[in-house]
Each structure stands twice: as C-alpha cells, then as structure tokens.
Design a protein around this motif. Structure first.
Motif, short mmCIF file in Angstrom:
data_model
loop_
_atom_site.label_atom_id
_atom_site.label_comp_id
_atom_site.label_asym_id
_atom_site.label_seq_id
_atom_site.Cartn_x
_atom_site.Cartn_y
_atom_site.Cartn_z
N TRP A 174 0.86 -1.18 0.00
CA TRP A 174 0.00 0.00 0.00
C TRP A 174 0.90 1.23 0.00
N PRO A 175 0.62 2.28 -0.72
CA PRO A 175 -0.60 2.62 -1.46
C PRO A 175 -0.63 2.19 -2.93
N LEU A 176 0.46 1.56 -3.44
CA LEU A 176 0.35 1.06 -4.81
C LEU A 176 -0.78 0.03 -4.83
N ASN A 177 -0.76 -0.86 -3.84
CA ASN A 177 -1.83 -1.84 -3.66
C ASN A 177 -2.90 -1.17 -2.82
N TYR A 178 -3.71 -0.32 -3.46
CA TYR A 178 -4.61 0.56 -2.70
C TYR A 178 -5.72 -0.19 -1.99
N SER A 179 -5.98 -1.43 -2.41
CA SER A 179 -7.09 -2.15 -1.79
C SER A 179 -6.62 -3.06 -0.65
N VAL A 212 -1.53 11.00 -4.13
CA VAL A 212 -1.20 10.63 -2.75
C VAL A 212 -2.30 11.10 -1.80
N VAL A 213 -2.68 12.36 -1.95
CA VAL A 213 -3.73 12.90 -1.08
C VAL A 213 -5.01 12.08 -1.25
N PHE A 214 -5.34 11.79 -2.49
CA PHE A 214 -6.55 11.03 -2.81
C PHE A 214 -6.50 9.66 -2.15
N VAL A 215 -5.38 8.94 -2.28
CA VAL A 215 -5.34 7.57 -1.79
C VAL A 215 -5.35 7.53 -0.27
N ALA A 244 -17.80 6.58 1.31
CA ALA A 244 -16.45 6.03 1.23
C ALA A 244 -16.34 5.07 0.06
N GLU A 245 -17.40 4.30 -0.14
CA GLU A 245 -17.39 3.33 -1.22
C GLU A 245 -17.30 4.02 -2.59
N THR A 246 -17.96 5.18 -2.71
CA THR A 246 -17.86 5.93 -3.96
C THR A 246 -16.43 6.37 -4.20
N LEU A 247 -15.81 6.85 -3.13
CA LEU A 247 -14.41 7.26 -3.24
C LEU A 247 -13.56 6.08 -3.70
N ARG A 248 -13.80 4.92 -3.06
CA ARG A 248 -13.00 3.74 -3.36
C ARG A 248 -13.17 3.32 -4.82
N SER A 249 -14.44 3.29 -5.27
CA SER A 249 -14.65 2.81 -6.63
C SER A 249 -14.16 3.85 -7.64
N THR A 250 -14.28 5.13 -7.30
CA THR A 250 -13.74 6.16 -8.20
C THR A 250 -12.23 6.02 -8.31
N TYR A 251 -11.59 5.84 -7.16
CA TYR A 251 -10.13 5.67 -7.18
C TYR A 251 -9.76 4.43 -7.99
N GLY A 252 -10.47 3.34 -7.72
CA GLY A 252 -10.17 2.09 -8.42
C GLY A 252 -10.31 2.26 -9.92
#
Lengths: 429, 527
Positions: free
Chosen positions: B215-220, B304-307, B390-398
């Motif tokens: 992490w954070p390359l492996n963001y999940s 970085v800030v986003f992740v 939070a889930e929206t953020l996660r899926s947007t990032y993904g």
C-alpha cells in the motif's frame, strides 16, 4: 549597462553569455549563423546514429534564452568594424556593441589535397556538416576517413551504424600517435579493428578521384593504391574559423591572438574557445586548445573580466575524455606520447585487452603527475587533488580505490592494479 | 529545425532492416501470439494445456531469439543505434499501432472481461479457457482474466528481461537489477499467491496477496474483505496483516533511506518490472520539459492525497459499523493517522525547511486537505465523508487511478508517453518514497567533476523525464524525488560522468552546485 555582442553560440560563447548574465544586467546578443539555438557539438554523432534528435542535444530549453534576457541573433557576421564598434552582417545589417567576444570556433583542416573540394568530400564540425553527411551517406557503400584523431573515430562509428564500410587512413605509425603512448594507442587500434574498420597506418591521402559529375568516386593513397569509395571524410584536425576577420584590425595568427586575459589587440574585443590563440599559453600548454572544457573555462573567465573583475585565464590540472566505440577514455594531468626523462610509468592492462590504466610519476621525488585510463571510470576530484598536491605515488597507490567512479557491482580491478603497481615500484622512491 | 531533423532521418533512412534471425524470431513470436488471438476469437483448441504451452513458449522464444539477432553479433556496449529512426520507438506509425492495440487490450481486460471468455457461472470460454489448465495446476481453480493477464505479464517480464540483460550485458548493475525484477514477478507476484490459494478451505481463507505489492500502490490492501480474511486466518493471516502495515511504515522507510526508492521501483515492483523490460524500447519518449515536471508534481501528489483520504475513509467506515469485530476503534484509527501524518510533516519541515522553499507551501496544502478530510470523516455520519460515500471514493479511485491511469494509460501508452508515465505521474507509492528520497535518503547520482559535455544522452534515456544533464553540466548531484535508479543515465554517458551512490556524503555537498567548471582554477568566488 553595456551591450555585449558574442559571435558564436557554441559552448564558449554561451558560457560567457550565461556568466555575464549571472554577474550583471548588461544587454547580451548571441550571434550564430549555424543554428538558432545552442547545441552540444560533441553530440553531433549521436544525432546521425539515431540515438538522439536535435531537440535532445540542446543543453537548454528554448525558453531559457528569453528568460535570461539573452538575445539570439541568427545571421552571419561578414565584417568586424572594431574601431567603430560595430558588426556588419552579410545582408549589410549592422549591430553596434560596447564589448565584443569572438567565439566563432573551428572548421575542419584541409591540407591542399587534390580533389578536397569535390562533392562527397567533407569534414565534421558544424550542424551543416552533419546535414551534408546525412545526404552524402545515401547510397554510400564505403567511406574513406583521412586523419586518425577523435573526429575520425567518431565518423567511423557513425558510418558503421548505418552499415557503411570504412577505410581509415592514419599518417602515423599508430593510432593518435601524437597524443597516445604506444600501449594505449595499440589498445584503441585493436578495438577499432575489432569493429571491422579497415585501419591503415603510415598511409596518406594522395588524391581524391572524381567521377564525371565532380563527385568523389575513389581515392589514391601515397602507396599508389586506389580505393573505391563514395565518401571521403577529412578529419585531420580543425583550425580557427576566422576568415571573416581577414583584413580587419584584430590581430590574427592562425587564430585570434589573445593575452592571458583573453584580450585581443583591440580594447573591448575578446576572443575565447577554439578560435582563440594565445601569444603564450598561461600554463605553458599549446597556444590553441580546441576542447569543450577549455572553451567553457574561457567563457567563465572572460565574463568575470567584462563584468569588472579582471581575471586571467588560469586552467587547473588538465583533463579530457573521449569514447572510442565502446571504450571510454579519461585523462588527468599531462601524459606525453613519449615519457619525459624524469617520468616513471606504471602500466596495467586487463586480460580482455579493453581496459588499461597508466600512472605517471616523477622519478626524482615520487610525485604523482598524470594518468591515462581506458574502460574504467575515475573520479575527477580525487585525481585533481592528487596531481595538484604532488601526492607521492605510494600514497596514491594505497588510496587508489578512492578514485573509483565505476558503477555499482562492476568488476573491481583496483586491488589487482594496486598489488601489481606496488611490486613494480622501486623501493627507493 | 524540425526540417533539419527530417532531412537527416528521412533522406538516408534507418540504418538497416532487421536481419534474418530477427525475421525468423518475429515469425515465431507472432505465431505464438496468433494462437492467443485465435483463442480470444473463440477458436476452441483441443488439449488446451499443450496449445497454451506452445503459444507462450513461442512468444518467449521469439522475443529471446530476436534479442540474439539484435545483440548477439555485436560487441558489448550501448545499443541505441537508430532508436529515433524506427517508427515503433519514435512515436511513429508502428508506435501508434502498438499503443492502440495495447490500450484496447487493457480496456477489454478491465471493463469487458466477458469478451475474453470469462464466465462466472459456468465454464470459461475464449482465451481465458486456454489458461484454465495452467491455473488449475497452480491454484486448483479455473482461470480468470487476471490470471491470463498475470501469466502474460510474467512471460513479458522474463522474455523482455532476458532481452534487456543481453542489451546491457556489459553492465552488471543492469543485469542484477533485471534478474531481481524477473525473480520478484515470477515468485512473489505470480507463483506464490496462486499457491497460497491452495491453502484456502471453508474455514481458512487468505486473500490473494502479492507480498511485494505495498500500500498505497496496492490501494485495496486494507479493504474490509481482505482484512477480515487475514484476521480470520489465524497466525498466518495476522502475520500477513502485520507485514502489510510494516511494509509501509517500517520496511519502506528503512530501505529508501539506505538505497533510495530504486530498491523498490526498479528492483522489486511489478509495474517497474514491466516498464524496465518490455517498456525499455520506449524510455526515450518521456517528456523532459520543465512543464512536464511541474505537471508531474501536481498530479502525483494529488494522487497521494486522494489515496490517503480514500483508504482512511474506507477503513474508518468498516471500523465504525463493525466496531465489535476489530480491536481498533474508528476514533483511535483516525487519531493514529492524523498523528503519523503530523509527525512526518513535522519532521520534514523541521529538518529540511531550507531545501523545501516554495514546495513547503504545496506540502502544507496537501497536509491541510488531508487533515480537514480526516475531521470530515470523523464528524460525518456512517460511511460518508462530507457528501461522498467512502465506497464511492474507493470505486472512483479504483476506476480512475487503479484501472485507467495505471493500466490503460500507464502501460497502454508506453509507445506514446514512454514507459514510466504511471510511475511518474500517478503512482502514490513512488511519490511517497520520492519525498523521502529527496529529503531523507543517502541515495543520489553524483557527477564527475568537470567531465560533462552536455551531450544529452542521460536526459534522453531517462524514463522518468528528469533533465539529468541540467545537473551534470553544472557539476551538481542529482537528488530528485522521481529518480527510480534504473542506472541507464550512467550507462549511456559517454564520458563516465554519472554514478548512482548511497555511500556517506557530507551534508552540504548533497545539494550544492559549483557555478564554475571544476578544474577552472582562475576564478575564486566568494559565494
């Protein structure tokens, strides 16, 4: 605020311009008839070989010049009217100056060979030479290169990269024999031959033979042999490119004559770089040095003088470098082709015959003097310190690894070299 | 000026066509690829295992034979002849074709795996079914699109890795580094995670874990399902979870301090591994302008800030509604994150305020945004952060970063943007290590006195778009956060000017430059 005009946008002129800007607010005009922007002349070969394009060999981005208020003028100065402080361009345009720096560089030497001005015959110095070489390479099967120095080797490598065969005529008994000692010269020769260059020693160009269109079709050597070729490269050194100053008031010999302050006979007119010729070189070296590094240093020096701190040109310990096909070369201090009487030599060569190291020290007092190195990278600052401080050779050998600049994990030859040299060293030193 | 370039390149043309060995190699490699394409178009091969083996062996064999043709008969040394004459490597016709093909592949892979034959409810078809036998052999399960991708990725790194080692056979740094990425890709990214899934049962389930993917390359990595899996998998699982946290907070800082971020980016990382091997022919295409450098800093630090915000929001969400399950409460977690960030930023500003200069403002803004977001998370109800789930953020990032940026653009556009555009403009892991490399690391590239001739080879072949010569011609060390330590600048330098070092250096000399050429003794400056 004065107006400083600089003729020539090579490394010398550009360095002068940059340093004048660092030190002052003077108006600066950088003039060139070669290219609009400064490029690294030493990188010309890489453009031909497809390693880089022109944009890559420009040391500064194009916005650098306006940002630093260095005016660029693309044009050919045909006359310097030093008394009236003005330049006359070939289109009769005029430019007035307060100070002038002549940094117009070199052109390839031509020694009056028969046929030297035929089509397909050229040297390699300028961007235009490179363009011409590109055109002359079309349908070229064999090139003959005349003159065994650094540009000749570059030219050979360039042609081979395009599958063009190369015959290389060298006047001396061995390669770059005026500069390199025997062992180093032989090492380089072996490497050049291993790249399938037809390298001929003690062979001179007699005549270039034209075809019916006035294009080179063959050469004849001094042995009477005719070699069929479509290109003849003249790489027997370079000389100052100062024809436009003929008949003017600036004193010339082969180059523009200058004193240790890089001043010519005319007040406020200076000359630096390849085209400058010292009456007497400040450190006793040759009066003309056509080298990147010395051009840079002269530019730095003249900027000091022009900006009010009169400064003599005083280069430190000599250094230089080059690359012969795949083998890098560095030198620090002055290694003579023939050692001087007081000089003792330590020489090591790798089993593969592609790396060597030569140390020169003073027989009388054991001071370290100079080094030649092939295929190994040495650390400039360490060598400079040792030579400048006349460090004793034993101390140099004991600390030899401090000078190692090889990439990580490379085969380390230093322990072997040190051991061998310590054995060779006479106990009395 | 462009006219002049054209003259030299076009009047005379590329140096030479490919030789016969290379032609045969291309034929072999392409026939392997053809098998895969046919499978993708639903040609149903019998004996899938054998056909897959033939296809992969032909592709790898073709690449390796091509390398032999390209470098086998040449002496050791730099092999960049004709790079800017070939349309594949100068953003010409074949470059665009390759870019479009690869981009297309990534779009299908990420967003339309069914086109590749993925069938969640029954037997796979198409190209994915061709990989079933290999997948069953390793993990015991049928293949997925990710297994297909992982296999091809590994084959590419191995085969192009061999090509790269051949090309740089005179350079032991390059050989070792390439062997290292081949090893980590094959072992850690490919075989070990597949074998790990064999250990899974109804009671015991480890997540698919590429141990070197930090992490954070492996963001999940810290998402609920993975953390739950690890917690429920006894000591082994807990060990993995602790390892995952330690990778970010302990291992990475220590390694980066000692060796610079190259220990990861060009020796271990999978993205870096592909970039350095399959991507090597495109390294010269990176943009070296100061404009691109500015873009890079804004983009990569924004990621970085986003992740950080995204991960914190996701973790604090499940800590919030499942607070019985975890020993860490949502409050402690948020306070912990804020504390760690504050300490890091505090250290940076305290010890490196002189070097930071105007970057300090940007850093402060980034920090401020994160802290405000943390407070937002704290006071927002349930899984929301301000107005976002939070889930929206996660899926947007993904979607944006994980798929489009790192895959489609990062790799698909190799032949257009160069091989490291993801690493340079997008990778948050690279950015974090980069900040450390810039300010708290022994690593730097030293320049050799006055020897630079400004030829431009170093800058041209820098895959990260660093204008190396701008430093070298001033005799200044290169201390740049983006440098991945690939060592190619040093390799292509014709005058022995550049050296990657991590030995002791005296503090000041790290950043200082001498405006006067080393060796010019006439000028003494009082600066």
């Amino acid at each position: 605020m004065k107006h400083i005009a600089i003729i020539g946008n090579g490394i010398s002129g550009v360095t002068a311009a940059r340093h004048i800007r660092k030190l002052s607010d003077h108006k600066i005009t950088l003039i060139s008839a070669e290219t609009e922007h400064f490029f690294s002349r030493t990188a010309l070969m890489y453009v031909y070989m497809g390693h880089m394009k022109q944009e890559h060999v420009k040391p500064y981005e194009d916005h650098f010049w306006s940002k630093n208020r260095i005016d660029l003028k693309f044009g050919y100065v045909s006359k310097v009217d030093a008394n009236n402080k003005k330049l006359v361009f070939d289109n009769q345009e005029e430019l007035e100056f307060d100070d002038l720096i002549i940094a117009c560089g070199s052109k390839p030497n031509k020694f009056g060979w028969k046929g030297q001005d035929l089509d397909g015959v050229q040297g390699l110095y300028s961007w235009q030479d490179l363009e011409l070489m590109g055109k002359n390479s079309v349908n070229c099967e064999r090139a003959v290169i005349v003159g065994g120095g650094l540009i000749g080797v570059e030219m050979a490598e360039m042609f081979l990269s395009r599958g063009i065969k190369v015959t290389f005529l060298v006047r001396e008994k061995r390669f770059w024999g005026s500069v390199l000692p025997k062992e180093e010269s032989e090492l380089v020769s072996r490497h050049i031959i291993s790249h399938h260059v037809d390298l001929r020693f003690e062979t001179e160009l007699e005549e270039i033979i034209p075809d019916e269109n006035g294009r080179a079709k063959a050469i004849r050597t001094n042995d009477g042999e005719e070699i069929i070729c479509q290109f003849v490269g003249l790489t027997a050194g370079v000389g100052p490119n100062v024809d436009f100053l003929n008949g003017g008031s600036v004193d010339l010999n082969r180059g523009v004559l200058v004193n240790e302050f890089l001043e010519t006979n005319i007040p406020n007119v200076y000359s630096i770089g390849d085209c400058a010729e010292f009456h007497q070189h400040p450190t006793g070296r040759r009066n003309m040095e056509q080298v990147w590094y010395t051009g840079k240093m002269m530019g730095e020096t003249v900027a000091q003088t022009i900006c009010g701190t009169k400064t003599a040109y005083k280069p430190g310990i000599w250094f230089n470098s080059a690359k012969f096909f795949d083998i890098e070369y560095q030198t620090y201090g002055w290694v003579w082709a023939q050692p001087k009487e007081n000089e003792a030599v330590l020489y090591w060569e790798h089993n593969d015959g592609k790396k060597c190291l030569k140390l020169i020290y003073d027989n009388n007092n054991g001071s370290f003097l100079a080094v030649n190195v092939f295929g190994i990278r040495l650390r400039h600052k360490v060598l400079d310190y040792w030579i400048k401080n006349e460090t004793k050779i034993e101390e140099v050998l004991q600390n030899l690894e401090d000078a190692n600049f090889e990439p990580q994990f490379y085969e380390n030859s230093f322990p072997e070299i040190k051991k061998m040299f310590l054995l060779q060293l006479p106990k009395t030193v | 000026m462009t006219k002049i370039d054209k003259d030299i390149a076009l009047v005379t043309g590329p140096p030479k066509d490919i030789n016969n060995v290379q032609k045969i190699a291309t034929l072999i490699g392409m026939s392997g690829l053809l098998i895969l394409v046919l499978a993708a178009f639903n040609v149903n091969f019998p004996h899938k295992g054998i056909w897959l083996a033939i296809a992969l062996a032909s592709i790898a064999g073709g690449i390796i034979l091509y390398s032999k043709g390209a470098y086998g008969n040449k002496q050791e040394g730099i092999k960049n002849d004709g790079v800017w004459f070939k349309s594949i490597s100068n953003r010409g016709f074949w470059g665009w074709i390759a870019g479009i093909a690869m981009t297309g592949f990534y779009i299908v892979l990420y967003f339309f795996p069914a086109l590749l034959g993925l069938n969640a409810d029954g037997e796979n078809t198409g190209i994915i079914s061709l990989f079933d036998p290999l997948s069953r052999m390793l993990s015991g399960n049928a293949a997925s699109q990710w297994f297909v991708y992982g296999t091809m990725y590994t084959v590419a790194i191995i085969a192009f890795g061999i090509k790269f080692m051949w090309k740089y056979r005179h350079n032991k740094y390059e050989r070792l580094r390439t062997f290292s990425v081949m090893f980590f890709q094959t072992g850690f990214a490919f075989i070990i995670p597949e074998l790990m899934t064999r250990l899974n049962s109804d009671k015991f389930s480890l997540p698919y874990y590429d141990l070197k993917n930090v992490w954070p390359l492996n963001y999940s990595n810290f998402e609920q399902y993975r953390v739950d899996d690890m917690i429920s998998a006894g000591n082994v699982g807990l060990g993995l979870l602790i390892f995952g946290v330690a990778s970010v907070l302990i291992i990475t800082p220590i390694m980066t301090y000692k060796y610079g971020k190259r220990w990861y980016c060009s020796w271990v990382c999978g993205c870096g591994g592909l970039a350095e091997t399959a991507g090597d022919p495109f390294r010269q295409l990176s943009d070296k302008s100061t404009w691109a450098w500015k873009m890079e800093r804004w983009m990569v630090h924004s990621v970085v800030v986003f992740v950080v915000i995204m991960t914190t929001a996701v973790v604090s969400t499940y800590l919030g509604y499942d607070d019985q399950k975890y020993w860490l409460t949502r409050e402690t977690f948020l306070i912990g994150v804020i504390a760690i960030l504050t300490i890091l930023i505090g250290l940076l500003f305290f010890f490196r305020r002189d070097e930071l200069k105007k970057d300090a403002k940007i850093g402060a803004i980034g920090y401020f945004v994160i802290i405000v977001a943390m407070i937002g998370i704290h006071y927002s109800a349930g899984s929301r952060i301000f107005i976002f789930e939070a889930e929206t953020l996660r899926s947007t990032y993904g979607f944006l970063i994980g798929s489009v940026f790192s895959g489609v653009i990062g790799t698909g556009f190799y032949p257009i943007l160069g091989n490291r555009s993801w690493c340079r403009f997008g990778c948050p892991m690279a950015a974090i290590m980069g900040m450390q490399q810039r300010f708290f690391s022994k690593f730097r590239i030293t320049t050799n006195g006055g020897q630079c001739i400004s030829c431009g080879n170093c800058s041209t072949y820098c895959e990260m778009g660093i204008d190396v010569k701008a430093y070298a011609q001033k005799g200044q060390n290169i201390v740049r956060s983006s440098c991945v330590g690939c060592g190619v600048c040093s390799a292509v330098c014709p005058r022995g000017v550049l050296k990657l070092e991590n030995g002791e250096d005296s503090g000041d000399s790290r950043y200082d430059s001498d405006p006067i050429t080393f060796g010019n003794d006439g000028i003494k400056l009082n600066m």
